[in-house]
Design an enzyme around this catalytic site. Sequence first.
Site, PDB file in Angstrom:
ATOM      1  CB  CYS A   8     -13.977   2.358   1.620  1.00 11.70           C
ATOM      2  SG  CYS A   8     -14.017   4.117   2.006  1.00 11.70           S
TER       3      CYS A   8
ATOM      4  CG  ASP B 268      -5.985   4.210   3.874  1.00 12.54           C
ATOM      5  OD1 ASP B 268      -6.395   5.392   3.860  1.00 12.54           O
ATOM      6  OD2 ASP B 268      -6.748   3.227   3.852  1.00 12.54           O
TER       7      ASP B 268
ATOM      8  CG  HIS C 130      -8.661   4.804   1.125  1.00 15.83           C
ATOM      9  ND1 HIS C 130      -8.969   4.067   2.244  1.00 15.83           N
ATOM     10  CD2 HIS C 130      -9.848   5.183   0.582  1.00 15.83           C
ATOM     11  CE1 HIS C 130     -10.281   4.001   2.380  1.00 15.83           C
ATOM     12  NE2 HIS C 130     -10.831   4.667   1.392  1.00 15.83           N
TER      13      HIS C 130
END
Length: 275
Positions: free
Chosen positions: A132, A194, A225
């Site tokens: 991330c 994602d 994600h």
Amino acid sequence: MLITKTFHDVPSQLDANGRPIRIFVIAPTVPGYPNAKFPGVVCFSEIYQVTGPVERFAGQIASSGYVVACPSSYHEFQGPEAIPYDVEGTDRGNKFKIEKEIAAYNEDAKLAIDLLTSLPNCNGRIAATGMCLGGHLAFRAAFDPRVLSAFCFFATDIHSATLGKGKSDDTLIRVRNGELTGRGEVVMVFGKQDTHVPREGRDLIRKTLEDANVTASLLEVQAQHAFIRDEESKGRWDAALTRSMFTFMMEVFERTVGRDLGEKVGNVGEPEHVC
């Protein structure tokens, strides 16, 4: 291998309040070999700082024979404690992400690399990884010539150039300027589902890397994600895929920093095949 856990509070030159950055270090230990040396890995966390999932991820790397440094990215705003995986925590992490100066992110990476190279159990060969926010920071860490490879999981904000204060980072600009050309290896992993990095964003990153002739691989997998997070992943954790990607990451690290091949000679490229 068995592992040990400790931390170092390292002074920051850019924190106006004089607060240090806490860098957690997870390292392998081999009984009977107190002078053993290992490659180093900087492991950058999500917007929640060094949480349980991040620590476990770093511990797996360390147990494979690497000294792992996990920086607390938001030391300017709070202590080193993890931010909860809830609505308030997510809002706080996202708020800090765009209040922090890009120069401060750069300093954090430098301090973590400096720390690793100073440790007696690290041989100075450094890689980086993260997820991330941490995926973006691991990518940027590759601008440091001491970082020989970076494996970036679902790196956010690279395609939109919106990291840091002012939401105007220079990551892809630096790639276009050649700062990764002829340097270490970069691997980027994105989930096709994602919503943080759409197809157009992935295509932009791929094109930028290829146009700049960066040694890079970009993988697009069937995942959402945060698919590697084994806690509070909102049903997105894929353990089997995580294991596969972890194995790939360790192959990259083993090949790029796990062995000292000496100085590179000649051009980078595929070996010539003679019939």
